[in-house]
Design a protein around this motif. Structure first.
Motif, PDB file in Angstrom:
ATOM      1  N   HIS A   1      -6.626   8.463  -4.271  1.00 51.62           N
ATOM      2  CA  HIS A   1      -6.266   9.556  -5.138  1.00 51.62           C
ATOM      3  C   HIS A   1      -6.910   9.308  -6.548  1.00 51.62           C
ATOM      4  O   HIS A   1      -6.675   7.998  -7.076  1.00 51.62           O
ATOM      5  CB  HIS A   1      -5.046   9.987  -5.225  1.00 51.62           C
ATOM      6  N   LEU A   2      -7.435   9.998  -7.345  1.00 52.57           N
ATOM      7  CA  LEU A   2      -7.383   9.937  -8.730  1.00 52.57           C
ATOM      8  C   LEU A   2      -6.291   9.966  -9.528  1.00 52.57           C
ATOM      9  O   LEU A   2      -5.514  10.962  -9.129  1.00 52.57           O
ATOM     10  CB  LEU A   2      -8.708  10.967  -9.339  1.00 52.57           C
ATOM     11  N   ALA A   3      -6.061   9.045 -10.359  1.00 55.87           N
ATOM     12  CA  ALA A   3      -4.910   9.121 -11.295  1.00 55.87           C
ATOM     13  C   ALA A   3      -5.411   8.877 -12.858  1.00 55.87           C
ATOM     14  O   ALA A   3      -6.305   8.047 -12.890  1.00 55.87           O
ATOM     15  CB  ALA A   3      -3.925   8.187 -10.811  1.00 55.87           C
TER      16      ALA A   3
ATOM     17  N   MET B   1      -8.080   5.631 -12.720  1.00 58.00           N
ATOM     18  CA  MET B   1      -7.929   4.819 -12.002  1.00 58.00           C
ATOM     19  C   MET B   1      -7.891   5.422 -10.534  1.00 58.00           C
ATOM     20  O   MET B   1      -7.724   6.851 -10.267  1.00 58.00           O
ATOM     21  CB  MET B   1      -6.539   3.951 -11.926  1.00 58.00           C
ATOM     22  N   VAL B   2      -8.020   4.651  -9.378  1.00 51.35           N
ATOM     23  CA  VAL B   2      -7.854   5.275  -8.019  1.00 51.35           C
ATOM     24  C   VAL B   2      -6.549   4.573  -7.377  1.00 51.35           C
ATOM     25  O   VAL B   2      -6.600   3.249  -7.658  1.00 51.35           O
ATOM     26  CB  VAL B   2      -9.015   4.958  -7.031  1.00 51.35           C
ATOM     27  N   LEU B   3      -5.724   5.309  -6.592  1.00 51.91           N
ATOM     28  CA  LEU B   3      -4.704   4.607  -5.961  1.00 51.91           C
ATOM     29  C   LEU B   3      -4.686   5.112  -4.309  1.00 51.91           C
ATOM     30  O   LEU B   3      -5.162   6.198  -4.089  1.00 51.91           O
ATOM     31  CB  LEU B   3      -3.494   5.296  -6.521  1.00 51.91           C
TER      32      LEU B   3
ATOM     33  N   ARG C   1       0.159   4.722  -0.907  1.00 52.18           N
ATOM     34  CA  ARG C   1       1.097   4.609  -2.008  1.00 52.18           C
ATOM     35  C   ARG C   1       1.489   5.861  -2.742  1.00 52.18           C
ATOM     36  O   ARG C   1       2.807   5.709  -3.040  1.00 52.18           O
ATOM     37  CB  ARG C   1       0.478   3.529  -3.039  1.00 52.18           C
ATOM     38  N   VAL C   2       0.661   6.647  -2.836  1.00 49.31           N
ATOM     39  CA  VAL C   2       0.956   7.979  -3.680  1.00 49.31           C
ATOM     40  C   VAL C   2       1.850   8.943  -2.653  1.00 49.31           C
ATOM     41  O   VAL C   2       2.698   9.219  -3.416  1.00 49.31           O
ATOM     42  CB  VAL C   2      -0.574   8.739  -3.791  1.00 49.31           C
ATOM     43  N   GLN C   3       1.759   8.690  -1.287  1.00 46.80           N
ATOM     44  CA  GLN C   3       2.726   9.514  -0.777  1.00 46.80           C
ATOM     45  C   GLN C   3       4.014   8.888  -0.743  1.00 46.80           C
ATOM     46  O   GLN C   3       5.238   9.676  -0.903  1.00 46.80           O
ATOM     47  CB  GLN C   3       2.384   9.372   0.716  1.00 46.80           C
TER      48      GLN C   3
END
Length: 296
Positions: A268-270, A278-280, A284-286
């Protein structure tokens, strides 16, 4: 002649050969290795500069650590790896009058004073690296290093950036809110422990585990505007979630907006409150967007 006698003769010959090599002091020039850089010089390195195509990577030692392109904190681990690699670079064959393609150029500054400049290149299969100075190329390699030496010079500037975005845990976080399209929640510290949405948590260990996800929390990679057009297009859309964290080590809350991934991509883009992109990892996002109370 029996097998045991043959083995004994072979062992004696090998032992004799080893003793000859030992006492000869390695006089055979083919056994000698030459380091490209002096370890003493690299102990005092103060700046690296790598230029390839349109990308320029400048890493400078300052009183605040290593700084990338005069703007970002550099990843100390990556810089130490770079120094370690250069310390171990050994010189192989020499090629006079290099007339092949050049990948880029590099500059290493020592003690904020003297500078050594060279160009770098690879063979067509990208299995060998050459350092070129004044038209003379030296084939270089690092014993035990699986990757091509030149690969470390062609990293994008983003890849040298420090990826640590927040360092909090259940001992330091005072308040955390997750605002998303459904199932918002809020965690607040209340005198001795935490409340979730104003209630005592059903599983305190699960809550501690959730908060500890933010200890040494790093992005997978920092990304600058324009590097990935498909991520740039997401920036103008509505975030899928916003996380706000108040930590005793920070004066202001840390805010992170997370955007939907495209076509089920694994990241995901954050974007944080300072506009850093940044990308995650999607997993981890979930986990950080999942409600930590099993009653929800």
């Amino acid at each position: 002649m029996s097998k045991s006698v043959k083995y004994l003769i072979t062992i004696v010959l090998l032992l004799g050969a080893n003793l000859w090599l030992f006492f000869s002091g390695g006089s055979d020039d083919s056994l000698k290795t030459t380091k490209y850089f002096s370890s003493e010089d690299l102990e005092n390195v103060s700046r690296f500069l790598f230029v390839m195509d349109e990308d320029t990577t400048k890493i400078e030692r300052t009183g605040e650590g290593w700084i990338l392109n005069g703007e970002y904190q550099a990843d100390e681990g990556f810089v130490n790896t770079l120094i370690s690699v250069l310390e171990r670079v050994e010189v192989g064959r020499t090629i006079e009058d290099w007339d092949r393609e050049i990948m880029g150029r590099a500059e290493v500054e020592f003690d904020f004073n003297s500078r050594y400049r060279f160009q770098f290149a690879t063979n067509p299969t990208k299995t060998k690296t050459y350092f070129i100075s004044e038209g003379v190329a030296k084939e270089v390699a690092v014993p035990g290093y699986r990757d091509n030496v030149a690969d470390i010079f062609v990293l994008h500037p983003d890849q040298w950036r420090d990826r640590l975005i927040i360092d909090g845990s259940w001992r330091t976080i005072q308040k955390l809110t997750v605002d998303k399209q459904n199932n918002d929640f809020e965690i607040t510290f209340d005198d001795t422990f935490f409340l979730i949405d104003g209630r005592t948590p059903a599983d305190s260990s699960a809550l501690v585990g959730y908060l500890n996800q933010f200890q040494q929390f790093q992005a997978n990679e920092m990304v600058s505007e324009g590097r990935f057009p498909h991520l740039d297009s997401l920036f103008g859309t509505e975030p899928m979630a916003t996380i706000s964290i108040q930590d005793i080590k920070r004066e202001a809350p840390y805010v992170l907006q997370i955007y939907p991934n495209l076509d089920n991509q694994g990241y995901h883009l954050a974007v944080d409150g300072e506009g850093q992109r940044m990308v995650l990892d999607a997993g981890r996002v979930q986990r950080i967007l999942s409600h930590p109370d099993p009653r929800n």
